[in-house]
Design a protein around this motif. Structure first.
Motif, short mmCIF file in Angstrom:
data_model
loop_
_atom_site.label_atom_id
_atom_site.label_comp_id
_atom_site.label_asym_id
_atom_site.label_seq_id
_atom_site.Cartn_x
_atom_site.Cartn_y
_atom_site.Cartn_z
N ALA A 1 36.68 45.33 32.74
CA ALA A 1 37.39 45.41 34.02
C ALA A 1 38.58 44.46 34.06
CB ALA A 1 36.42 45.08 35.15
N GLY A 2 39.69 44.98 34.55
CA GLY A 2 40.89 44.17 34.63
C GLY A 2 41.75 44.64 35.79
N PRO A 3 42.87 44.01 36.01
CA PRO A 3 43.74 44.39 37.12
C PRO A 3 44.36 45.75 36.91
CG PRO A 3 44.83 42.77 35.72
CD PRO A 3 43.42 42.88 35.23
N GLY A 4 44.59 46.48 38.00
CA GLY A 4 45.30 47.74 37.93
C GLY A 4 46.78 47.50 37.73
N ALA A 5 47.53 48.59 37.49
CA ALA A 5 48.95 48.45 37.19
C ALA A 5 49.72 47.82 38.34
CB ALA A 5 49.54 49.82 36.85
N ALA A 6 49.44 48.22 39.58
CA ALA A 6 50.16 47.67 40.73
C ALA A 6 49.89 46.18 40.89
CB ALA A 6 49.79 48.42 42.01
N GLU A 7 48.61 45.79 40.74
CA GLU A 7 48.27 44.37 40.86
C GLU A 7 48.89 43.56 39.73
OE1 GLU A 7 44.35 41.41 40.77
OE2 GLU A 7 44.07 43.56 41.03
N ALA B 1 45.27 35.15 28.09
CA ALA B 1 45.48 35.48 29.50
C ALA B 1 44.19 35.25 30.27
CB ALA B 1 45.92 36.95 29.64
N VAL B 2 44.34 35.01 31.56
CA VAL B 2 43.18 34.93 32.44
C VAL B 2 43.59 35.50 33.79
CG1 VAL B 2 43.62 32.57 33.32
CG2 VAL B 2 41.29 33.47 33.26
N ASP B 3 42.69 36.26 34.38
CA ASP B 3 42.89 36.76 35.73
C ASP B 3 41.54 36.73 36.43
OD1 ASP B 3 41.50 39.37 35.26
OD2 ASP B 3 43.19 39.69 33.91
N ARG B 4 41.50 37.21 37.64
CA ARG B 4 40.26 37.11 38.42
C ARG B 4 39.10 37.89 37.80
NH1 ARG B 4 39.70 41.26 42.58
NH2 ARG B 4 38.81 39.64 43.92
N HIS B 5 39.40 38.81 36.90
CA HIS B 5 38.36 39.65 36.32
C HIS B 5 37.84 39.16 34.97
CE1 HIS B 5 39.13 42.71 39.36
NE2 HIS B 5 40.42 42.59 39.11
N GLY B 6 38.60 38.32 34.26
CA GLY B 6 38.13 37.89 32.96
C GLY B 6 39.15 37.11 32.16
#
Length: 241
Positions: free
Chosen positions: A9-15, A179-184
């Motif tokens: 799971a990761g960010p969508g294109a818009a996010e 990279a790091v984002d809210r999902h991983g």
């Protein structure tokens, strides 16, 4: 890229597009046949528009003032670069075509076309989704978080490789946080002539740095409990290769 680990799971294109825009410090602007680069001069509006501080003697400023209806067509380009030095450092590129509206203050840019280019290909981002999306809550802190992890905690990065499939670590020469984002968290696995990226998902999204700390501790606990010290496997593979 040689990626052999399933993408989680990761960010969508818009996010992701809004995250690139939120973290951007510079951009290239093409308008009326001229191109200029601006650094430290942009502000992002709530709906994804851009306010750009342009010097009065700029060719772009002159184009905005002299264009019919005061709305010249323009293209803004942003590069999302990994904060940790790696091969192929640009993680994504964001291109926004639209219109500048001149005023008493900054030029106001409103996009009419948004394209996000990632390693997996280019995505045309829906304008309504782009306007409604919010940047990843970690986007502003990501650079500091990753450089700190890479510089101060290389042992933690090595431990996390226990969560990576052995085939993804074959002949690896270096593993760094990409990279790091809210999902991983994404790790870059470098080899002599190639590289691959592996995604380590969090058990739940992280909405701030405090939650990110908890998610990282959970990953490290999971890695410590792994039955096979895979980090040592890839180090030996490198030494033997």
């Amino acid at each position: 890229m040689g990626d052999t680990q399933d993408w989680a799971a990761g960010p969508g294109a818009a996010e992701q597009a809004r995250s690139v825009l939120a973290a951007a410090w510079s951009c290239g602007v093409s308008a009326a046949g001229a191109r200029e680069d601006f650094a430290g001069a942009l502000t992002v509006t709530e709906d994804g528009g851009v306010l750009l501080e342009v010097p009065p003697d700029s060719a772009l400023h002159a184009a905005a003032l002299c264009a019919p209806r005061g709305e010249p067509s323009a293209v803004l380009e942003f590069a999302d670069a990994a904060p940790v030095p790696v091969r192929s450092r640009i993680r994504a590129r964001l291109s926004m075509a639209g219109w500048f509206t001149p005023g008493d203050g900054p030029l106001h840019f409103r996009p009419t076309r948004v394209v996000l280019r990632r390693s997996s290909g280019a995505v045309l981002v829906d304008l309504d989704e782009f306007a409604a999306a919010r940047p990843d809550p970690l986007a502003g802190a990501e650079a500091h978080l990753l450089t700190h992890l890479a510089g101060a905690h290389p042992d933690a990065v090595e431990r996390l490789t226990r969560l990576v499939r052995p085939e993804s670590l074959h002949a690896a020469t270096r593993v760094v946080p990409l990279a790091v984002d809210r999902h991983g968290l994404t790790l870059r696995i470098e080899r002599t002539r190639a590289h691959g990226d592996v995604r380590l998902p969090f058990h739940a999204p992280a909405d701030d740095v405090t939650q990110l700390t908890e998610r990282m501790h959970a990953l490290l606990t999971q890695a410590s409990a792994a039955s096979c010290p895979r980090a040592l496997q890839w180090q030996r593979a490198d030494g033997e290769g």
